[in-house]
Design a protein around this motif. Structure first.
Motif, short mmCIF file in Angstrom:
data_model
loop_
_atom_site.label_atom_id
_atom_site.label_comp_id
_atom_site.label_asym_id
_atom_site.label_seq_id
_atom_site.Cartn_x
_atom_site.Cartn_y
_atom_site.Cartn_z
N PRO A 9 -62.80 -24.36 -11.25
CA PRO A 9 -61.46 -24.59 -11.81
C PRO A 9 -61.50 -25.05 -13.27
O PRO A 9 -60.59 -24.71 -14.04
CB PRO A 9 -60.86 -25.66 -10.91
CG PRO A 9 -62.00 -26.27 -10.20
CD PRO A 9 -63.07 -25.25 -10.12
N ASP A 10 -62.52 -25.80 -13.61
CA ASP A 10 -62.68 -26.30 -14.97
C ASP A 10 -64.13 -26.15 -15.39
O ASP A 10 -65.04 -26.33 -14.57
CB ASP A 10 -62.27 -27.77 -15.08
CG ASP A 10 -60.79 -27.97 -14.83
OD1 ASP A 10 -60.41 -28.33 -13.71
OD2 ASP A 10 -60.02 -27.73 -15.79
N LEU A 11 -64.32 -25.87 -16.68
CA LEU A 11 -65.66 -25.68 -17.20
C LEU A 11 -65.69 -26.15 -18.64
O LEU A 11 -64.84 -25.75 -19.44
CB LEU A 11 -66.04 -24.20 -17.11
CG LEU A 11 -67.45 -23.77 -17.48
CD1 LEU A 11 -68.48 -24.49 -16.62
CD2 LEU A 11 -67.59 -22.26 -17.34
N ILE A 12 -66.65 -27.01 -18.94
CA ILE A 12 -66.82 -27.50 -20.32
C ILE A 12 -68.19 -27.07 -20.80
O ILE A 12 -69.20 -27.33 -20.13
CB ILE A 12 -66.68 -29.04 -20.38
CG1 ILE A 12 -65.30 -29.45 -19.89
CG2 ILE A 12 -66.91 -29.53 -21.81
CD1 ILE A 12 -65.11 -30.96 -19.79
N LEU A 13 -68.23 -26.42 -21.94
CA LEU A 13 -69.47 -25.90 -22.49
C LEU A 13 -69.67 -26.37 -23.91
O LEU A 13 -68.69 -26.64 -24.63
CB LEU A 13 -69.45 -24.36 -22.51
CG LEU A 13 -69.32 -23.60 -21.20
CD1 LEU A 13 -69.19 -22.11 -21.50
CD2 LEU A 13 -70.51 -23.87 -20.31
N GLN A 14 -70.92 -26.40 -24.30
CA GLN A 14 -71.23 -26.59 -25.70
C GLN A 14 -71.27 -25.22 -26.36
O GLN A 14 -71.69 -24.22 -25.73
CB GLN A 14 -72.59 -27.27 -25.83
CG GLN A 14 -72.77 -28.12 -27.06
CD GLN A 14 -71.84 -29.32 -27.11
OE1 GLN A 14 -71.57 -29.97 -26.11
NE2 GLN A 14 -71.34 -29.62 -28.31
N GLU A 15 -70.81 -25.16 -27.57
CA GLU A 15 -70.81 -23.89 -28.30
C GLU A 15 -72.21 -23.27 -28.25
O GLU A 15 -73.22 -23.95 -28.42
CB GLU A 15 -70.40 -24.14 -29.75
CG GLU A 15 -69.98 -22.90 -30.50
CD GLU A 15 -69.31 -23.25 -31.82
OE1 GLU A 15 -69.63 -24.30 -32.40
OE2 GLU A 15 -68.47 -22.45 -32.27
N GLY A 16 -72.24 -21.96 -27.97
CA GLY A 16 -73.51 -21.25 -27.89
C GLY A 16 -74.02 -21.06 -26.47
O GLY A 16 -74.91 -20.23 -26.23
#
Lengths: 107, 114
Positions: A9-16
């Protein structure tokens, strides 16, 4: 009616970073689409993919209709990829949406 | 693929009033739909706009609250009637272009009812 489940439902990523979004559906469908909703609310069509694999730049999608799922791959994510990704299935001109995956890409 | 022009893009309305949203397509299309997206939620189909006949409404949506017109194959309107704060949502029109093209959405109308 057809049930459409998206994960996560939710996803947090670092750029790249790379990510995979999943869409499961409960019955046979004529077609499937992936959309990106930007922060202004506009729905952008990413892929129209009843089966097989398609690629468009850093994005690709695979639908395995016989197993009732589809995957959206985002590679080398950018902050502009942030937003909500929706999977929608179409059966006899009836389109049903999943709940979406909210993606946040941090710089 | 066809281009959809939807307006207004946003509006703030007083409760008890009505707002009409327009959707114009640059080519003739058979299938036209109206969706509602409540805050933080997914999209829900309101109705299918039928050219020359009454719209087909989904369960939970009624013509008195959401009257729809479809005078021709390129244009449709959705009216949100007697609005309350619970009607604050994004409203989107959509067209179906056949099995090879899928569905395309207008840019949406962000409605706030105060």
């Amino acid at each position: 009616g057809i049930q459409v489940e998206q994960s996560p439902p939710d996803l947090i990523l670092q750029e790249g970073a790379n990510s995979t979004l999943r869409c499961n559906f409960s019955d046979s469908v004529n077609n499937l689409q992936w959309f990106h909703q930007n922060p202004w609310g506009q729905l952008i069509n990413l892929f129209y993919i009843p089966s097989g694999t398609k690629q468009n730049g850093r994005l690709s999608a695979t639908t395995v209709a016989t197993e009732r799922y589809s995957l959206l791959y985002i590679s080398s994510s950018q902050t502009t990829d942030s937003g909500v990704y929706f999977c929608a299935v179409i059966n006899n001109n009836d389109m049903r949406f999943g709940a979406g995956t909210r993606l946040t890409v941090k710089p | 693929s066809a281009v959809i022009s939807q307006k207004p893009s946003r509006d703030i309305c007083q409760r008890g009033t009505s707002l009409t949203i327009q959707c114009q397509v640059d080519s003739q299309v058979t299938m036209m739909f109206w969706y509602r997206q409540q805050p933080g939620q997914s999209l829900t189909l309101i109705a299918t706009a039928n050219q020359g006949s009454e719209a087909t409404y989904e369960s939970g949506f009624v013509i008195d609250k959401f009257p729809i017109s479809r005078p021709n194959l390129t244009f449709s309107t959705l009216t949100v009637s007697n609005m309350s704060p619970e009607d604050s949502s994004i409203y989107l029109c959509s067209i179906g272009q056949g099995l090879n093209y899928g569905y395309t959405f207008g840019s949406g109308t962000r409605l706030t009812v105060v």
